[in-house]
Write a protein that holds these residues in place. Structure first.
Motif, PDB file in Angstrom:
ATOM      1  N   SER A  24       0.844  -1.200   0.000  1.00  0.00           N
ATOM      2  CA  SER A  24       0.000   0.000   0.000  1.00  0.00           C
ATOM      3  C   SER A  24       0.881   1.253   0.000  1.00  0.00           C
ATOM      4  O   SER A  24       2.041   1.217   0.431  1.00  0.00           O
ATOM      5  CB  SER A  24      -0.890   0.018   1.241  1.00  0.00           C
ATOM      6  OG  SER A  24      -0.106   0.204   2.409  1.00  0.00           O
ATOM      7  N   LEU A  25       0.327   2.338  -0.481  1.00  0.00           N
ATOM      8  CA  LEU A  25       1.038   3.617  -0.455  1.00  0.00           C
ATOM      9  C   LEU A  25       1.368   3.995   0.986  1.00  0.00           C
ATOM     10  O   LEU A  25       2.471   4.465   1.275  1.00  0.00           O
ATOM     11  CB  LEU A  25       0.200   4.708  -1.121  1.00  0.00           C
ATOM     12  CG  LEU A  25       0.730   6.136  -1.009  1.00  0.00           C
ATOM     13  CD1 LEU A  25       2.129   6.244  -1.608  1.00  0.00           C
ATOM     14  CD2 LEU A  25      -0.222   7.110  -1.673  1.00  0.00           C
ATOM     15  N   LEU A  28       4.426   2.061   2.167  1.00  0.00           N
ATOM     16  CA  LEU A  28       5.666   2.594   1.597  1.00  0.00           C
ATOM     17  C   LEU A  28       6.043   3.922   2.242  1.00  0.00           C
ATOM     18  O   LEU A  28       7.214   4.174   2.527  1.00  0.00           O
ATOM     19  CB  LEU A  28       5.536   2.760   0.087  1.00  0.00           C
ATOM     20  CG  LEU A  28       5.433   1.476  -0.736  1.00  0.00           C
ATOM     21  CD1 LEU A  28       5.197   1.808  -2.202  1.00  0.00           C
ATOM     22  CD2 LEU A  28       6.672   0.631  -0.580  1.00  0.00           C
ATOM     23  N   SER A  29       5.058   4.771   2.466  1.00  0.00           N
ATOM     24  CA  SER A  29       5.318   6.078   3.091  1.00  0.00           C
ATOM     25  C   SER A  29       5.867   5.917   4.502  1.00  0.00           C
ATOM     26  O   SER A  29       6.818   6.599   4.892  1.00  0.00           O
ATOM     27  CB  SER A  29       4.042   6.919   3.129  1.00  0.00           C
ATOM     28  OG  SER A  29       3.593   7.203   1.836  1.00  0.00           O
ATOM     29  N   VAL A  96       3.160   0.406 -10.885  1.00  0.00           N
ATOM     30  CA  VAL A  96       2.112   0.018  -9.943  1.00  0.00           C
ATOM     31  C   VAL A  96       0.757   0.085 -10.626  1.00  0.00           C
ATOM     32  O   VAL A  96       0.521   0.926 -11.501  1.00  0.00           O
ATOM     33  CB  VAL A  96       2.117   0.913  -8.679  1.00  0.00           C
ATOM     34  CG1 VAL A  96       3.426   0.782  -7.922  1.00  0.00           C
ATOM     35  CG2 VAL A  96       1.847   2.363  -9.013  1.00  0.00           C
ATOM     36  N   SER A 100      -1.842   6.055  -8.623  1.00  0.00           N
ATOM     37  CA  SER A 100      -1.094   6.740  -7.575  1.00  0.00           C
ATOM     38  C   SER A 100       0.315   7.095  -8.042  1.00  0.00           C
ATOM     39  O   SER A 100       1.201   6.241  -8.125  1.00  0.00           O
ATOM     40  CB  SER A 100      -1.023   5.876  -6.318  1.00  0.00           C
ATOM     41  OG  SER A 100      -0.214   6.511  -5.355  1.00  0.00           O
ATOM     42  N   HIS A 103       2.868   6.456  -5.190  1.00  0.00           N
ATOM     43  CA  HIS A 103       3.183   5.039  -5.027  1.00  0.00           C
ATOM     44  C   HIS A 103       4.254   4.620  -6.041  1.00  0.00           C
ATOM     45  O   HIS A 103       5.234   3.957  -5.689  1.00  0.00           O
ATOM     46  CB  HIS A 103       1.914   4.196  -5.210  1.00  0.00           C
ATOM     47  CG  HIS A 103       2.073   2.753  -4.859  1.00  0.00           C
ATOM     48  ND1 HIS A 103       1.002   1.913  -4.764  1.00  0.00           N
ATOM     49  CD2 HIS A 103       3.155   1.984  -4.593  1.00  0.00           C
ATOM     50  CE1 HIS A 103       1.416   0.693  -4.455  1.00  0.00           C
ATOM     51  NE2 HIS A 103       2.730   0.719  -4.348  1.00  0.00           N
TER      52      HIS A 103
END
Length: 165
Positions: A24-25, A28-29, A96, A100, A103
């Motif tokens: 998921s974004l 990763l963040s 991806v 996003s 992302h």
């Protein structure tokens, strides 16, 4: 037709890129926030969204067919003032599903960091490992939920067949 063996480094990179694409974004963040002093980077190809054709195979091994199109976002970054062991600039790619841009950017950044000799172990253990565990837990939860609602119609039809014989 003979196939060439795939180099282990290619397989390893495919594995981490799959983890980055499936994560998921938010995951990763959060992983990026945990890392310290990430090298600066520049875009070689800013995030852009487009369509790609998804192909399938009947039963996983049959004749290939076009399943349909999906939205895909891609990005290419290059670490600044960083080079690999041969002195070449380090370039990361991110592909991806979906729209996003962030992302795709983070996937490309982590791909680049994983190619850097000083960053490989850090990113592997602190980013890829935990993300891979999260993906596996989600997959197992989804399988349990699916299994709980599965109905086996074959068993019901088979019982009728046995009674007739």
């Amino acid at each position: 037709m003979t196939t060439q063996p795939v180099h282990p480094n290619v397989l390893r990179r495919q594995a981490w890129m799959a983890v980055l694409a499936k994560s998921s974004l938010n995951g990763l963040s959060q992983a990026l926030e945990k890392l310290q002093r990430v090298p600066s980077y520049r875009f070689l190809r800013s995030p852009e969204t487009g369509l790609t054709m998804v192909r399938g195979r009947a039963g996983g091994t049959g004749q290939a067919f076009n399943l349909g199109e999906i939205t895909l976002t891609r990005c290419v970054v290059q670490l600044q003032e960083e080079a690999d062991e041969q002195g070449n600039p380090i370039t990361g790619f991110g592909y991806v599903g979906g729209r996003s841009h962030r992302h795709a950017e983070l996937a490309a950044l982590f791909d680049a960091l994983l190619q850097h000799p000083e960053w490989f172990n850090i990113v592997s253990s602190q980013v890829i490992g935990p993300l891979q565990e999260t993906i596996q837990c989600h997959r197992e939860k989804q399988q349990r939920q699916t299994e709980a609602t599965r109905v086996n119609f074959f068993t019901m039809a088979r019982a009728e067949t046995l009674e007739r014989s």
